[in-house]
Design an enzyme around this catalytic site. Structure first.
Site, PDB file in Angstrom:
ATOM      1  N   ARG A 234     -18.930 -46.240 -36.953  1.00 40.16           N
ATOM      2  CA  ARG A 234     -18.447 -47.587 -36.686  1.00 40.16           C
ATOM      3  C   ARG A 234     -16.978 -47.679 -37.074  1.00 40.16           C
ATOM      4  NH1 ARG A 234     -21.562 -48.483 -33.396  1.00 40.16           N
ATOM      5  NH2 ARG A 234     -23.366 -49.878 -33.387  1.00 40.16           N
ATOM      6  N   HIS A 282     -14.970 -45.489 -27.210  1.00 37.68           N
ATOM      7  CA  HIS A 282     -16.395 -45.598 -27.561  1.00 37.68           C
ATOM      8  C   HIS A 282     -17.286 -45.032 -26.446  1.00 37.68           C
ATOM      9  CE1 HIS A 282     -19.359 -47.975 -30.307  1.00 37.68           C
ATOM     10  NE2 HIS A 282     -19.873 -46.840 -29.890  1.00 37.68           N
TER      11      HIS A 282
END
Lengths: 323, 323
Positions: A234, A282
């Site tokens: 993250r 991502h």
């Protein structure tokens, strides 16, 4: 009484739907499929469903108190754990899909090699149609890895690095519990002792209150100047500004970030242009890989069988712990 | 009579030199070390040497008929086999250094993942500070590889792909002799039958008369449109113009070339800008990696012991075959 499942996913093929239909039929359920454009129809249907298979906090918010199981098709369930108000039924079970280890580990192998083999610099040389080729490189073989997070992703990374001849693989986890994929596993509390000996730091942590800025400016300064940092967990887990400063001042050899804070990264963020930084938007755990999608459906079906039989769910998340 | 070795290398550390001195002392030889700037001094010394450890056709041309063994520190010895006139002594033994498998295989893993995971396209997206991230990707796991050349490099590639879960690895070699790293090995004569089933073609062939344009325009056309081509052997092994045409017209999904013909690739060559082509300036087997250098010296010392004892040399090249 009909037992209904609401399925709100964009990646399902007809073969995936057939597999779900077959498992549902056998276990006494009726699946209802919706595309992402059919939010309102899915929300209507959800009112008489006891199971939801999706990755949408917005849709979950529409669920009735009768919802008993929310199967999230993502691995990271931080949005659901941070906001308990999302669940009308406080006892609703939450499962996640730990099926991203293969694709994320392949991403980590790729960016590790790109960093060790100086690809950001060679790509600039090639862009200029030049032929300079004597940059000093390093190898996965005989190298050492520190992996923050010893779950599905960390283990798949460790196995691949081992297969390519890594000399030492250290893991860090909350518990510090040993696992055969790692030479040693330390508790996270040992992080400050481990960082100064780290050559390649791979971060694969869930997004929880404890992992926010776990790699802060002080800890980045503990890393040797020839170390590399890779983050596929993250974006919140590291201080991006401190990382960019360390890269630009030569206090860190390079980094690869697939996750950022925030996402998308703002167009004018200085991080885009940090030295020896490989940015990807991502993509490491994308559901654009057939294997990931197949496994996702397989795990849902296996847990549907568990659910129907009253057995514990394999993917169950501890909502207070966050993973 | 003194038995002398002329050593003309740029990569040797003091530790490497000590190791060579120690082996030479034990086997009754005296090593003489020269940097690449000391060509004339090396050529003078060479007149009374029976062994030369170098990678210089120019220096070899200066060697006397008394030279009995030329240890080439490179793997590719095409310059020495194409021009037998280089050897004043026609019976001079030629050895090569098959120590590049580790570093070249790591390069192949890197570019394979970059192609499968659409990095040329993602890098363009990132250059624009954009966040598009739904390109369809593929995985090494469950994928299939066709490896042209089953020597040191091909085997190291095969082992790594196997370790990452490849479903099938087919090799092709002159003899077609089986090897445990491959599910099957076919003779090169089967190439036209294998290409239409190929997903990822890795070329790791020596530069010989038989391998020139082995992947010609007709054979490139036999590959499926979603196939990838990776070349780490010799640039002469494929028709670069035909490869660029196939890439630019979408008849091939992508390619990665570390070797070109000629090298350096001319500044204005259209190959630089072919679609989905990853170019690196002949770096995959560089001696900028410590492991490669250490192994190179270790193999030379082992063969020096063989030479001194009158045993066959492990790295002996068949000069008529070319490898």
């Amino acid at each position: 009484m009909s037992r209904d499942i609401c399925i709100y996913q964009e990646f399902l093929t007809e073969a995936h739907k057939d597999r779900i239909r077959e498992t549902a039929r056998r276990t006494g359920f009726t699946p209802h499929f919706f595309d992402l454009e059919q939010f309102d129809e899915a929300a209507d249907c959800l009112q008489h469903c006891e199971v939801l298979y999706a990755h949408s906090p917005e849709l979950l918010r529409k669920a009735p108190a009768a919802l008993k199981w929310y199967c999230c098709s993502f691995a990271g369930v931080d949005p659901y754990c941070k906001d308990p108000g999302l669940f009308a039924n406080p006892d609703c079970m939450l499962t996640n899909s730990n099926v991203y280890g293969v694709t994320i580990a392949e991403h980590v192998v790729m960016v590790t090699l790109m960093l060790l083999r100086r690809m950001p610099e060679y790509e600039e040389i090639v862009r200029l149609h030049s032929w300079s080729n004597q940059l000093s490189i390093r190898s996965i073989r005989d190298n050492e890895f520190t992996i923050l997070g010893t779950g599905d992703i960390g283990r798949h990374v460790a196995e691949r690095m081992r297969g390519m001849g890594a000399a030492k693989i250290v893991g860090l986890s909350r518990s510090g519990k040993p696992h055969p994929a790692f030479d040693q596993v330390y508790p996270i509390s040992a992080l400050d002792d481990v960082l100064p000996q780290t050559k390649i730091l791979v971060m694969a942590l869930p997004g929880t209150a404890e992992t926010v800025h776990i790699l802060n400016r002080e800890r980045i300064a503990l890393l040797p100047a020839d170390a590399y940092v890779i983050n596929v967990g993250r974006g919140t887990a590291l201080d991006q500004k401190a990382l960019a400063d360390a890269l630009n001042s030569g206090k860190l050899a390079g980094a690869a970030l697939d996750v950022m804070d925030p996402e998308p990264l703002p167009q004018d963020d200085p991080l885009w242009d940090a030295r020896n930084l490989i940015i990807t938007p991502h993509v490491s755990g994308n559901m654009t890989l057939g294997y990931t999608c197949d496994e996702n459906v397989a795990r849902f079906c296996a847990d549907l069988e568990n659910y129907a039989a009253g057995r514990p769910l394999a993917g169950l998340v501890d909502r207070t712990r966050g993973y």
